[in-house]
Scaffold this active site. Structure first.
Site, PDB file in Angstrom:
ATOM      1  N   HIS A 214       0.825  -1.210   0.000  1.00 18.41           N
ATOM      2  CA  HIS A 214       0.000   0.000   0.000  1.00 18.41           C
ATOM      3  C   HIS A 214       0.859   1.260   0.000  1.00 18.41           C
ATOM      4  CE1 HIS A 214       0.292  -1.171   4.342  1.00 18.41           C
ATOM      5  NE2 HIS A 214       0.414   0.130   4.543  1.00 18.41           N
ATOM      6  N   ASP A 244       0.339  -7.779   0.134  1.00 15.43           N
ATOM      7  CA  ASP A 244       0.568  -6.363   0.422  1.00 15.43           C
ATOM      8  C   ASP A 244       2.076  -6.134   0.452  1.00 15.43           C
ATOM      9  OD1 ASP A 244       0.520  -3.760   1.222  1.00 15.43           O
ATOM     10  OD2 ASP A 244      -0.478  -4.102   3.134  1.00 15.43           O
ATOM     11  N   GLY A 324       2.197   4.312  13.204  1.00 15.10           N
ATOM     12  CA  GLY A 324       3.614   4.530  12.950  1.00 15.10           C
ATOM     13  C   GLY A 324       4.418   3.251  12.899  1.00 15.10           C
ATOM     14  N   SER A 326       3.299   0.455  11.258  1.00 18.78           N
ATOM     15  CA  SER A 326       2.960  -0.299  10.054  1.00 18.78           C
ATOM     16  C   SER A 326       4.092  -0.276   9.037  1.00 18.78           C
ATOM     17  CB  SER A 326       1.712   0.280   9.425  1.00 18.78           C
ATOM     18  OG  SER A 326       1.350  -0.433   8.275  1.00 18.78           O
ATOM     19  N   SER A 342       1.431  -5.310   7.462  1.00 19.30           N
ATOM     20  CA  SER A 342       0.389  -4.853   6.553  1.00 19.30           C
ATOM     21  C   SER A 342      -0.571  -3.923   7.268  1.00 19.30           C
ATOM     22  CB  SER A 342      -0.376  -6.054   5.975  1.00 19.30           C
ATOM     23  OG  SER A 342      -1.506  -5.634   5.229  1.00 19.30           O
TER      24      SER A 342
END
Length: 439
Positions: A214, A244, A324, A326, A342
Site C-alpha cells: 500500500h 501487500d 507509525g 505499520s 500490513s
C-alpha cells in the site's frame, strides 16, 4: 553474527493455549500393536525442534499425508510440533509419530476449512473483517472490528453460524483494521511515510528493498528524508489482492544494501535468509512508534477486508502495534525475515491483531533474495518422504528461528499516525535504522 538481546517490551496476549493442546495430544494411543499379544512397542518421544525445523518437518509430513493433513502448529515452550490428522489411518499416524511430531486427531480437513473460508469470502466480504485458519482449534477464526455493526454484523455472524461451531467462530475486536500510509520515520513518497522492510538483491544483482504494497501504490518514488531527492523507484507493487508488498529498486546501482539490520543502541543483526511462518512460533516486530515487541503467530493464509479492498495470504499474529509501526519487519531471534507489517487493530496497551505479508511470497513474486537467498539454512534430518516414510524428522539445532529483519526503521502506514518529525540518521540504502525507538 552480532545481535542485541531482544527485550520483551509488552505482555504477550494469547501465548499459552498451544501448550495445553499439545499436552492432551501426547496422550494419544500407540499404533502398531503386537501381533503376538505382547505389549506394543513404546512410541518414540516427540523431537525437540526449532521453529524453523518444525515448520520444515510439518511441510514434509503434509506431503506424505495428503488429504489427511489438517495443519500443524509449534509449541515454543516444549519445542514440539503438533500435526493435525483427519481419519483413522493408523499407519499414517504412526509415521507422523516416528518422524518426531505429536499426532492430534481433528474433524476438519484442510479442504473443508478452505471451503469455509471461500463461503466467508462469497457471503461476508465486509470492510473491517478478517479470517484465518487456526490449527490449534482446527477452525476458522473470524474477527470483526468495531466498525462492523448493524446489518453488517448480522450478516457476518449468520454466515459464521451457518458454517457450524466446529468449523468457525467469531470474535469482536475493539480496534479498527487500517492500512493508511502515514506515520513512520523511514522513507517518504507522495506525502506518505513508510518503512523500508528488508534490503534485497534482484535477479540481476541490483540492490533494492521491500516495503508494504500500500506504500508502493501510493507513490512511485521514495526518499530517505522528508522533501529529499528520491533514492528509489517502485518496480512492482501488489495491494489490495494477493498480498501487500512492493519492490523498490535503488536509483544508484552502486548503493550498498547489506542484509544487516540496525536494532538500535549500536547493535546490528545479520539477516541470513527468509523463512516461512509457523503457527505458535515466537516472533518480534520492530516499529518506529513502539520499538521492539514480541508475540506469536496465531494464523496463516489470513484474509483481511480493509476499507481499500481485500488482501489474502497474510500471517496473523498477536504482536501489538500502534500508529507509525505499520510496514516494519517481522522476524525471529536468529536471522530470518518472516514478514512485512500490513495492518491491523489495537495497540500496545489493549492488544489486538496485526497482519503481515509473508516475506517468502514477496521475494518469489518480485524475483529477489535476502542474504544468500536461502529459506532457513538447515536440514530436517535424514528422513525421506519418497519411500513412503516421513522419516526421522531431525532437529535443526539452535538457531534458524529468526533473525531480526528491521532493515530501516520507519513505518509503513497501516496504522495511520502523524507525520510529525523524523529522525533520519543514516542512508536507507545502507541498512541503517531511520527509526526512533519510542516504545
Amino acid at each position: 553474527m552480532s545481535h542485541k538481546r531482544i527485550p520483551k517490551r509488552k505482555i504477550v496476549f494469547a501465548g499459552g493455549g498451544a501448550a495445553a493442546v499439545v499436552a492432551a495430544a501426547i496422550l494419544l494411543p500407540q499404533a502398531n500393536a503386537s501381533q503376538t499379544g505382547s505389549d506394543p512397542s513404546p512410541a518414540p518421544a516427540p523431537k525437540s525442534l526449532s521453529a524453523l525445523s518444525a515448520g520444515d518437518l510439518a511441510s514434509r509430513i503434509a506431503t506424505r499425508l495428503g488429504p489427511a493433513f489438517a495443519g500443524a502448529y509449534y509449541d515454543q515452550d516444549r519445542r514440539q510440533v503438533t500435526v493435525n490428522v483427519v481419519g483413522d489411518d493408523s499407519d499414517l499416524r504412526a509415521e507422523v509419530t516416528r518422524a518426531g511430531a505429536v499426532v492430534r486427531s481433528v474433524k476438519n480437513s484442510t479442504a473443508q476449512l478452505k471451503s469455509a473460508a471461500m463461503t466467508l469470502r462469497q457471503q461476508a466480504t465486509i470492510p473491517g473483517t478478517a479470517w484465518a485458519v487456526d490449527p490449534t482449534t482446527n477452525r476458522i477464526q473470524v474477527t470483526a472490528d468495531r466498525t462492523v455493526t448493524g446489518d453488517e454484523w448480522d450478516r457476518i455472524e449468520s454466515t459464521v453460524e451457518s458454517l457450524g461451531a466446529d468449523t468457525a467462530r467469531i470474535k469482536k475486536s475493539a480496534g479498527e483494521f487500517k492500512t493508511v500510509a502515514a506515520g513512520g520515520d523511514a522513507i517518504f513518497g507522495g506525502g506518505a511515510r513508510c518503512s523500508l522492510g528488508f534490503n534485497v538483491i534482484d535477479g540481476n544483482g541490483a540492490p533494492g528493498f521491500l516495503t508494504a504494497g500500500h506504500c508502493g501504490v501510493a507513490a512511485a518514488e521514495w526518499s530517505d528524508a522528508a522533501g529529499g531527492a528520491p533514492v528509489g523507484t517502485v518496480q512492482q507493487a501488489t495491494f489490495p489482492g494477493d498480498g501487500d508488498f512492493a519492490f523498490v529498486s535503488y536509483d544508484d546501482a552502486t548503493t550498498q544494501a547489506p542484509s544487516t539490520v540496525d536494532t538500535g543502541d549500536g547493535q546490528t543483526v545479520e539477516i541470513t535468509g527468509a523463512a516461512e511462518a509457523t503457527v505458535g512460533q515466537a516472533v518480534i516486530r520492530m516499529g518506529s512508534t513502539t520499538g521492539l515487541n514480541d508475540g506469536s503467530v496465531t494464523g496463516l493464509d489470513a484474509t483481511v477486508n480493509y476499507a481499500e479492498g481485500t488482501v489474502t495470504g497474510l500471517i496473523q499474529t498477536d504482536v501489538c502495534a500502534e500508529p507509525g509501526d505499520s510496514g516494519g519487519p517481522l522476524f525471529t531471534a536468529d536471522g530470518n525475515a518472516i514478514g512485512l507489517t500490513s495492518g491491523g487493530s489495537g495497540d500496545c496497551t489493549v492488544g489486538g491483531e496485526t497482519f503481515f505479508q509473508p516475506v517468502t511470497t514477496a521475494l518469489a513474486a518480485v524475483g529477489a533474495q535476502i542474504g544468500d537467498g536461502s529459506v532457513g539454512d538447515g536440514s530436517v534430518g535424514d528422513g525421506s518422504v519418497g519411500d513412503g516414510s516421513v522419516g526421522d524428522g531431525g532437529d535443526l539445532g539452535a538457531g534458524n528461528d529468526g533473525g531480526t529483519a528491521q532493515n530501516d526503521g520507519g513505518n509503513a502506514g497501516g496504522y495511520g499516525g502523524d507525520a510529525g518529525d523524523s529522525n533520519d540518521e543514516g542512508a536507507v540504502g545502507h541498512g541503517e535504522s531511520a527509526a526512533t525507538e519510542n516504545g
